[in-house]
Design a protein around this motif. Structure first.
Motif, PDB file in Angstrom:
ATOM      1  N   GLY A 226      46.007  51.405  36.380  1.00  0.00           N
ATOM      2  CA  GLY A 226      46.011  50.704  37.661  1.00  0.00           C
ATOM      3  C   GLY A 226      45.227  49.407  37.609  1.00  0.00           C
ATOM      4  O   GLY A 226      44.209  49.297  36.925  1.00  0.00           O
ATOM      5  N   ARG A 227      45.737  48.429  38.344  1.00  0.00           N
ATOM      6  CA  ARG A 227      45.067  47.137  38.441  1.00  0.00           C
ATOM      7  C   ARG A 227      45.033  46.742  39.909  1.00  0.00           C
ATOM      8  O   ARG A 227      46.072  46.679  40.572  1.00  0.00           O
ATOM      9  CB  ARG A 227      45.813  46.075  37.622  1.00  0.00           C
TER      10      ARG A 227
ATOM     11  N   ASP B 236      40.962  37.179  45.399  1.00  0.00           N
ATOM     12  CA  ASP B 236      40.368  36.178  44.522  1.00  0.00           C
ATOM     13  C   ASP B 236      40.776  36.348  43.059  1.00  0.00           C
ATOM     14  O   ASP B 236      41.057  35.381  42.370  1.00  0.00           O
ATOM     15  CB  ASP B 236      38.836  36.233  44.628  1.00  0.00           C
ATOM     16  N   ALA B 237      40.812  37.600  42.596  1.00  0.00           N
ATOM     17  CA  ALA B 237      41.164  37.865  41.194  1.00  0.00           C
ATOM     18  C   ALA B 237      41.503  39.340  41.049  1.00  0.00           C
ATOM     19  O   ALA B 237      41.050  40.176  41.825  1.00  0.00           O
ATOM     20  CB  ALA B 237      40.005  37.490  40.269  1.00  0.00           C
ATOM     21  N   ASP B 238      42.301  39.638  40.030  1.00  0.00           N
ATOM     22  CA  ASP B 238      42.635  41.034  39.764  1.00  0.00           C
ATOM     23  C   ASP B 238      41.448  41.745  39.139  1.00  0.00           C
ATOM     24  O   ASP B 238      40.616  41.143  38.463  1.00  0.00           O
ATOM     25  CB  ASP B 238      43.833  41.128  38.827  1.00  0.00           C
ATOM     26  N   ALA B 239      41.372  43.055  39.373  1.00  0.00           N
ATOM     27  CA  ALA B 239      40.335  43.885  38.770  1.00  0.00           C
ATOM     28  C   ALA B 239      41.007  45.010  38.003  1.00  0.00           C
ATOM     29  O   ALA B 239      41.915  45.654  38.491  1.00  0.00           O
ATOM     30  CB  ALA B 239      39.415  44.453  39.843  1.00  0.00           C
ATOM     31  N   GLY B 240      40.538  45.247  36.805  1.00  0.00           N
ATOM     32  CA  GLY B 240      41.110  46.320  35.997  1.00  0.00           C
ATOM     33  C   GLY B 240      41.594  45.778  34.658  1.00  0.00           C
ATOM     34  O   GLY B 240      41.238  44.676  34.254  1.00  0.00           O
ATOM     35  N   PRO B 241      42.405  46.539  33.944  1.00  0.00           N
ATOM     36  CA  PRO B 241      43.032  47.799  34.358  1.00  0.00           C
ATOM     37  C   PRO B 241      42.084  48.989  34.266  1.00  0.00           C
ATOM     38  O   PRO B 241      41.104  48.970  33.526  1.00  0.00           O
ATOM     39  CB  PRO B 241      44.193  47.961  33.375  1.00  0.00           C
ATOM     40  N   PHE B 242      42.396  50.022  35.053  1.00  0.00           N
ATOM     41  CA  PHE B 242      41.646  51.260  35.059  1.00  0.00           C
ATOM     42  C   PHE B 242      42.597  52.394  34.676  1.00  0.00           C
ATOM     43  O   PHE B 242      43.629  52.584  35.312  1.00  0.00           O
ATOM     44  CB  PHE B 242      41.050  51.536  36.446  1.00  0.00           C
TER      45      PHE B 242
ATOM     46  N   LEU C 173      45.442  57.795  40.496  1.00  0.00           N
ATOM     47  CA  LEU C 173      45.134  56.364  40.468  1.00  0.00           C
ATOM     48  C   LEU C 173      43.674  56.165  40.821  1.00  0.00           C
ATOM     49  O   LEU C 173      43.168  56.765  41.782  1.00  0.00           O
ATOM     50  CB  LEU C 173      46.009  55.604  41.469  1.00  0.00           C
ATOM     51  N   VAL C 174      43.001  55.332  40.053  1.00  0.00           N
ATOM     52  CA  VAL C 174      41.650  54.914  40.377  1.00  0.00           C
ATOM     53  C   VAL C 174      41.547  53.419  40.078  1.00  0.00           C
ATOM     54  O   VAL C 174      42.026  52.948  39.045  1.00  0.00           O
ATOM     55  CB  VAL C 174      40.588  55.713  39.589  1.00  0.00           C
ATOM     56  N   ALA C 175      40.977  52.669  40.992  1.00  0.00           N
ATOM     57  CA  ALA C 175      40.802  51.223  40.810  1.00  0.00           C
ATOM     58  C   ALA C 175      39.703  50.754  41.747  1.00  0.00           C
ATOM     59  O   ALA C 175      39.515  51.314  42.835  1.00  0.00           O
ATOM     60  CB  ALA C 175      42.105  50.470  41.096  1.00  0.00           C
ATOM     61  N   SER C 176      38.973  49.721  41.349  1.00  0.00           N
ATOM     62  CA  SER C 176      37.896  49.199  42.190  1.00  0.00           C
ATOM     63  C   SER C 176      37.682  47.725  41.903  1.00  0.00           C
ATOM     64  O   SER C 176      38.060  47.215  40.842  1.00  0.00           O
ATOM     65  CB  SER C 176      36.598  49.975  41.967  1.00  0.00           C
ATOM     66  N   GLY C 177      37.064  47.029  42.867  1.00  0.00           N
ATOM     67  CA  GLY C 177      36.779  45.612  42.706  1.00  0.00           C
ATOM     68  C   GLY C 177      36.023  45.063  43.896  1.00  0.00           C
ATOM     69  O   GLY C 177      35.845  45.741  44.920  1.00  0.00           O
ATOM     70  N   ILE C 178      35.571  43.831  43.778  1.00  0.00           N
ATOM     71  CA  ILE C 178      34.818  43.148  44.831  1.00  0.00           C
ATOM     72  C   ILE C 178      35.757  42.233  45.609  1.00  0.00           C
ATOM     73  O   ILE C 178      36.490  41.442  45.020  1.00  0.00           O
ATOM     74  CB  ILE C 178      33.649  42.325  44.252  1.00  0.00           C
TER      75      ILE C 178
ATOM     76  N   ARG D  86      29.807  37.087  52.586  1.00  0.00           N
ATOM     77  CA  ARG D  86      29.787  38.545  52.663  1.00  0.00           C
ATOM     78  C   ARG D  86      30.897  39.127  51.782  1.00  0.00           C
ATOM     79  O   ARG D  86      32.034  38.656  51.818  1.00  0.00           O
ATOM     80  CB  ARG D  86      29.961  39.021  54.105  1.00  0.00           C
ATOM     81  N   THR D  87      30.547  40.135  51.021  1.00  0.00           N
ATOM     82  CA  THR D  87      31.513  40.790  50.139  1.00  0.00           C
ATOM     83  C   THR D  87      31.428  42.307  50.340  1.00  0.00           C
ATOM     84  O   THR D  87      30.479  42.822  50.918  1.00  0.00           O
ATOM     85  CB  THR D  87      31.245  40.459  48.665  1.00  0.00           C
ATOM     86  N   VAL D  88      32.431  42.995  49.816  1.00  0.00           N
ATOM     87  CA  VAL D  88      32.450  44.445  49.883  1.00  0.00           C
ATOM     88  C   VAL D  88      33.116  44.973  48.612  1.00  0.00           C
ATOM     89  O   VAL D  88      34.065  44.372  48.098  1.00  0.00           O
ATOM     90  CB  VAL D  88      33.198  44.936  51.139  1.00  0.00           C
ATOM     91  N   GLU D  89      32.571  46.053  48.068  1.00  0.00           N
ATOM     92  CA  GLU D  89      33.227  46.706  46.942  1.00  0.00           C
ATOM     93  C   GLU D  89      34.257  47.685  47.484  1.00  0.00           C
ATOM     94  O   GLU D  89      33.954  48.512  48.353  1.00  0.00           O
ATOM     95  CB  GLU D  89      32.234  47.456  46.066  1.00  0.00           C
TER      96      GLU D  89
END
Length: 570
Positions: free
Chosen positions: A138-139, A144-150, A191-196, A261-264
């Motif tokens: 998963g991505r 702003d930008a892609d995070a991953g792959p996970f 599926l698992v994925a995370s990012g800011i 301000r950001t959030v994960e």
């Protein structure tokens, strides 16, 4: 892809509108009410006039930009119960049952072309186990930008098949009867994925329709969306008195990325379950080297969906001065810390259908076959729900909802399937293949309470689905007691507007005959496709951001299935 969402959304929004659980909570500055709505009569009139338009707006937001409800929500959910794996059992998994339509001569003919039973040379008892290993890369597609792959792999082990066939003693021709159970579909997937994220939040989709409702006389609010009610009860959105004169929305979100301000964000979901067919049938030789057969099928299975979506203020950019919730007893929860959004589905399925076909040998080296599968008539009962909990920097947390507090029943009628195939016998080498035609525009979905308008919309979208041609080809080579097999299959996606790709399969396997009665089978099958999971959609929000971009996870799925079993002839 979202037509089934409209069904669930319609059922939810046509129920009685309930007041929020925090009905006693009144913001101290709530006295700032729009001019002309100071009395209860005027306020009720102000609410009643736009009620119809608010309902329409809420429905459109829920379908197009809101978070998907935890119930059957897209056309993919109906496909899930309509699709089948190319092969059942370790013997035929090795080459994806490429000779199934031509007439396999084994118990698996009950799942493809029952006429193939007529080629059996003996009675047989068979059984096997199956193991699925599904890897999802998963991505997370952030603004702003892609995070991953996970990567995450989910595994499961189950009974794969069991069968008994009996070759009836006859003076002339063949008569074979049989009963078999086989796993036709696996739903295992994770599926698992995370990012800011610094531009959007799932809380954007919780806001009430614009214009938002006025407070009731007791300080409570009556919302036209169940999701908004849950979010308000859980403190994920809050009434903002400073916006009381706003022509758009008087509510703010607990999470408001932007301005530093950001959030994960973290997506974690698991799907599991599968479908089985139990078939009873037989085949008879109606003329020399011409077989005809039929089978009745009882289908059953289950599907489970568990989702935990989280947002966390890991950089401590959300403070108490930016957001607080005042409860009815005067307690104050301030400063956003984290939020969990949970969804759950538990579905039980039962259905029935039939198959029939013919198989013949025009010459010794060539076997031909055709088969027809009637629609399977499924009844699906779902228990589903949503739970939201908001954690604050000060004051603890606030939660609302449950993942199992709703029940919904609907029916799915799968399309007819028509197949034609051939097998070429060249001594130790066999080559086989077939094609299966499915008109997905004949797919049918019914649910009481859906409404005439929704039914018409569903019918329109179904008519736009494609006719697909599934194909499979395989080969086998025998060397004394050992047989080696391999194959490939292709199943196109009938929905051009969908996010999921076509499915491709590869396989391999071996059989070893210990003697004339006992044979060991091993089969491997790999399934590959890409998909997309929408965490939440693009939403219009009443602040400087204007439009908040949605969040999705792009997926590359690879499922490896291993089957082992034994066949005993008698």
């Amino acid at each position: 892809m979202q037509w089934l969402t409209r069904v669930i959304c319609t059922v939810a929004t046509t129920q009685q509108v309930l007041p929020v659980a925090r009905s006693g909570r009144l913001h101290p500055r709530l006295a700032q009410r729009p001019q002309g709505a100071s009395s209860s009569t005027d306020s009720d009139c102000w609410l009643a006039m736009p009620r119809f338009y608010l309902l329409i707006a809420a429905t459109l937001l829920f379908v197009a930009g809101g978070t998907a409800p935890a119930s059957a929500q897209t056309l993919d959910d109906v496909f899930r119960y309509s699709e089948r794996a190319p092969a059942i059992g370790p013997h035929d998994t090795g080459w994806l049952d490429a000779n199934g339509t031509a007439g396999s001569g084994t118990y698996t003919a009950l799942f493809s072309n029952p006429a193939g039973l007529g080629w059996a040379s003996s009675s047989t008892f068979a059984g096997g186990l199956v193991g699925d290993f599904t890897t999802n890369e998963g991505r997370l597609s952030l603004p702003d930008a892609d995070a991953g792959p996970f990567d995450r792999t989910q595994s499961g082990y189950r009974i794969g098949n069991a069968a008994l066939t009996y070759r009836v003693p006859t003076e002339q021709g063949n008569l074979v009867l049989g009963a078999a159970i086989g796993r036709t579909r696996s739903f295992d997937r994770t599926l698992v994925a995370s990012g800011i994220n610094g531009q959007s939040s799932i809380t954007d989709t919780f806001l009430p329709s614009s214009p938002s409702p006025l407070p009731n006389d007791d300080g409570s609010f009556t919302f036209d969306r169940r999701l908004t009610t849950l979010a308000f009860d859980a403190g994920a959105i809050e009434f903002d008195p400073s916006r009381a004169d706003s022509p758009t929305n008087d509510f703010i979100q607990a999470v408001r990325p932007g301005a530093g301000r950001t959030v994960e964000q973290r997506e974690d979901l698991i799907e599991s379950g599968g479908l089985y067919d139990t078939s009873f049938g037989g085949a008879i030789e109606v003329a020399p080297d011409v077989m005809f057969g039929g089978a009745f099928t009882v289908a059953f299975g289950s599907y489970s969906f568990d989702r935990i979506y989280e947002e966390a203020d890991i950089n401590n950019t959300h403070t108490g001065s930016q957001y607080d919730v005042i409860l009815g007893d005067g307690a104050v929860l301030s400063g956003f810390d984290a939020l969990t959004y949970e969804q759950g589905i538990e579905a039980d399925l039962t259905g029935f259908g039939a198959r029939f076909g013919a198989s013949a040998k025009p010459v010794d080296q060539l076997r031909l076959g055709v088969s027809f599968a009637t629609p399977t008539y499924y009844t699906v009962t779902e228990t589903f729900g949503t739970r939201i909990e908001t954690f604050f920097d000060e004051g603890g947390s606030l939660a609302a909802g449950s993942i199992d507090d709703n029940e919904f029943e609907y029916e799915v009628r799968t399309p007819w399937r028509v197949s034609a195939g051939a097998e070429l016998d060249l001594g130790p080498f066999n080559l086989a293949g077939d094609v299966e035609v499915i008109d997905w525009s004949t797919l049918n979905f019914t649910a009481e309470g859906a409404g005439l308008g929704v039914e018409r919309d569903i019918d329109r979208q179904i008519r736009e689905l494609d006719v697909t041609v599934n194909s499979r080809v395989g080969a086998s080579f025998s060397m004394d007691a050992l047989t080696v097999r391999g194959g490939t299959a292709f199943q196109p996606n009938p929905d051009d507007s969908g996010t999921r790709s076509d499915r491709t399969f590869f396989s391999g396997g071996i059989s070893y005959a210990f003697d004339s009665q006992l044979t060991f089978d091993f089969g491997w099958m790999q399934e590959r496709f890409t998909d997309e999971f929408v965490a939440y959609g693009t939403t219009e929000v009443p602040d400087a951001r204007g439009t908040a971009p949605g969040l999705r996870a792009d997926e590359d799925i690879q499922r490896n299935t291993f089957s082992i079993g034994m066949r005993y002839r008698f």
